[in-house]
Design an enzyme around this catalytic site. Sequence first.
Site, PDB file in Angstrom:
ATOM      1  N   LYS A  96       0.810  -1.212   0.000  1.00  0.00           N
ATOM      2  CA  LYS A  96       0.000   0.000   0.000  1.00  0.00           C
ATOM      3  C   LYS A  96       0.847   1.267   0.000  1.00  0.00           C
ATOM      4  O   LYS A  96       0.338   2.356  -0.296  1.00  0.00           O
ATOM      5  CB  LYS A  96      -0.973   0.008   1.178  1.00  0.00           C
ATOM      6  CG  LYS A  96      -0.332   0.046   2.544  1.00  0.00           C
ATOM      7  CD  LYS A  96      -1.385  -0.013   3.640  1.00  0.00           C
ATOM      8  CE  LYS A  96      -0.763   0.025   5.034  1.00  0.00           C
ATOM      9  NZ  LYS A  96      -0.002   1.240   5.295  1.00  0.00           N
ATOM     10  N   ASP A  97       2.143   1.146   0.302  1.00  0.00           N
ATOM     11  CA  ASP A  97       3.039   2.304   0.285  1.00  0.00           C
ATOM     12  C   ASP A  97       3.766   2.455  -1.049  1.00  0.00           C
ATOM     13  O   ASP A  97       4.471   3.445  -1.253  1.00  0.00           O
ATOM     14  CB  ASP A  97       4.088   2.187   1.397  1.00  0.00           C
ATOM     15  CG  ASP A  97       3.490   2.302   2.787  1.00  0.00           C
ATOM     16  OD1 ASP A  97       2.443   2.973   2.920  1.00  0.00           O
ATOM     17  OD2 ASP A  97       4.046   1.724   3.728  1.00  0.00           O
ATOM     18  N   ARG A 155       1.694  11.397  12.306  1.00  0.00           N
ATOM     19  CA  ARG A 155       2.801  10.841  11.558  1.00  0.00           C
ATOM     20  C   ARG A 155       3.639   9.962  12.475  1.00  0.00           C
ATOM     21  O   ARG A 155       3.508   9.982  13.679  1.00  0.00           O
ATOM     22  CB  ARG A 155       3.696  11.968  10.983  1.00  0.00           C
ATOM     23  CG  ARG A 155       3.084  12.749   9.832  1.00  0.00           C
ATOM     24  CD  ARG A 155       2.879  11.894   8.591  1.00  0.00           C
ATOM     25  NE  ARG A 155       3.981  10.985   8.362  1.00  0.00           N
ATOM     26  CZ  ARG A 155       5.160  11.353   7.811  1.00  0.00           C
ATOM     27  NH1 ARG A 155       5.340  12.588   7.447  1.00  0.00           N
ATOM     28  NH2 ARG A 155       6.107  10.466   7.639  1.00  0.00           N
ATOM     29  N   ARG A 215       3.907   6.057  17.228  1.00  0.00           N
ATOM     30  CA  ARG A 215       2.553   6.587  17.439  1.00  0.00           C
ATOM     31  C   ARG A 215       1.939   6.025  18.716  1.00  0.00           C
ATOM     32  O   ARG A 215       1.297   6.755  19.483  1.00  0.00           O
ATOM     33  CB  ARG A 215       1.666   6.229  16.247  1.00  0.00           C
ATOM     34  CG  ARG A 215       2.068   6.865  14.938  1.00  0.00           C
ATOM     35  CD  ARG A 215       1.122   6.422  13.834  1.00  0.00           C
ATOM     36  NE  ARG A 215       1.547   6.883  12.531  1.00  0.00           N
ATOM     37  CZ  ARG A 215       0.868   6.691  11.413  1.00  0.00           C
ATOM     38  NH1 ARG A 215      -0.276   6.035  11.452  1.00  0.00           N
ATOM     39  NH2 ARG A 215       1.317   7.142  10.258  1.00  0.00           N
ATOM     40  N   CYS A 274      -1.162   6.159  -2.306  1.00  0.00           N
ATOM     41  CA  CYS A 274      -1.382   6.009  -0.867  1.00  0.00           C
ATOM     42  C   CYS A 274      -2.093   7.213  -0.258  1.00  0.00           C
ATOM     43  O   CYS A 274      -2.602   7.120   0.860  1.00  0.00           O
ATOM     44  CB  CYS A 274      -0.054   5.753  -0.159  1.00  0.00           C
ATOM     45  SG  CYS A 274       1.161   7.075  -0.372  1.00  0.00           S
ATOM     46  N   ARG A 286      -8.038   7.863   3.206  1.00  0.00           N
ATOM     47  CA  ARG A 286      -9.114   6.868   3.202  1.00  0.00           C
ATOM     48  C   ARG A 286      -9.744   6.764   4.581  1.00  0.00           C
ATOM     49  O   ARG A 286     -10.979   6.777   4.729  1.00  0.00           O
ATOM     50  CB  ARG A 286      -8.551   5.501   2.774  1.00  0.00           C
ATOM     51  CG  ARG A 286      -9.523   4.333   2.960  1.00  0.00           C
ATOM     52  CD  ARG A 286      -8.831   3.008   2.660  1.00  0.00           C
ATOM     53  NE  ARG A 286      -7.686   2.777   3.527  1.00  0.00           N
ATOM     54  CZ  ARG A 286      -7.744   2.161   4.700  1.00  0.00           C
ATOM     55  NH1 ARG A 286      -8.897   1.701   5.147  1.00  0.00           N
ATOM     56  NH2 ARG A 286      -6.656   1.984   5.432  1.00  0.00           N
ATOM     57  N   ARG A 287      -8.916   6.648   5.610  1.00  0.00           N
ATOM     58  CA  ARG A 287      -9.443   6.510   6.971  1.00  0.00           C
ATOM     59  C   ARG A 287     -10.151   7.773   7.427  1.00  0.00           C
ATOM     60  O   ARG A 287     -11.197   7.712   8.081  1.00  0.00           O
ATOM     61  CB  ARG A 287      -8.307   6.166   7.931  1.00  0.00           C
ATOM     62  CG  ARG A 287      -7.736   4.753   7.730  1.00  0.00           C
ATOM     63  CD  ARG A 287      -6.459   4.583   8.512  1.00  0.00           C
ATOM     64  NE  ARG A 287      -5.963   3.205   8.483  1.00  0.00           N
ATOM     65  CZ  ARG A 287      -4.719   2.859   8.781  1.00  0.00           C
ATOM     66  NH1 ARG A 287      -3.841   3.793   9.149  1.00  0.00           N
ATOM     67  NH2 ARG A 287      -4.350   1.590   8.731  1.00  0.00           N
TER      68      ARG A 287
END
Length: 319
Positions: A86-87, A157, A163, A252, A139-140
């Site tokens: 996905k990246d 980030r 995180r 992405c 998307r989220r």
Amino acid sequence: MTFSTTTRPFRLGTRPSPMALEQTGRFAGAFRARHPEAVLDVVEIVSEGDRHHGPLAEIGGKGAFTRRADRYLLDGRVDSTIACAKDVPGPHDRAPGITVGAVLPREDVRDVLVLPAGRPPTGLEDLPPGTRVGTSAPRRAALLKALHPHLVPVPIRGNADTRLNALDAGTLGADAMIAALAGLRRLRLADRASQILDPTVWLPAAGAGIVVVEHRTDDPATARLLTPLGHAPTRVLLDAERAALAALKGGCLTAASVHAAVDETTGLLTVHAIVLDPAGGAPLRAVTTGPATDPVAVGHGAGVRLLGDGAARLLAARA
């Protein structure tokens, strides 16, 4: 430049994050088992996305985690690179000369809600109005606005472990965050999931849960080493999902979801593709079905259908 196991080590480039190193270690074990005659060296490559702490859009967005690795690969400093699918940008967003050599078996595609340590488990629907939910993915953020308008998406980030530490310390700038379940499992932190989100409602990213190993297109020797390590059924799914995203010219930082599945009884491939409204409005949806032997055509058809329904308007929109 081609690789020979008799002249030098095989060099595998990876980001140095704990999650990236875990998936690299698993692949390295499989590589060494398959090619015991080869010496494998892992080369850590700090990406632009790792160095930059602001929004990814400030540094070009697409490819922020792969551009530097691409340069290492094209310059011959490594023989292959490994990354989360996905990246990885589509071919329209990166330099030519790089191809996928192995696609690893798909892991869990689901996202999860994570709360600060010590908080009792709860779901998104039960969080108080105004709760700040951290995510770096458009998307989220679009899904949060559409499905849970009482919550406030905020950009965050950093690597997953960073995180989590910031969330627990109260320095993340968010009261909760969304993470990938597969990533938490790689870090052995799946117990941090307060809620596992239903993927039929909370739509997964294209390439979610898939790791790819790439090489130069002019290096057939490396291709021969990587091909036996790939998982053909997952390659079909990835090719279909990336074809749909490529038709949309997405990456992405696109508020879109593409998810492919093969019916083992019929052999038919179905692609669900959705473009979300960054402001939280109604999304556009397309479904295509076709032979699993031609995943690119099936996936491309889904993307083209979305464009015909006006997806370009949503793709160009900003929240």
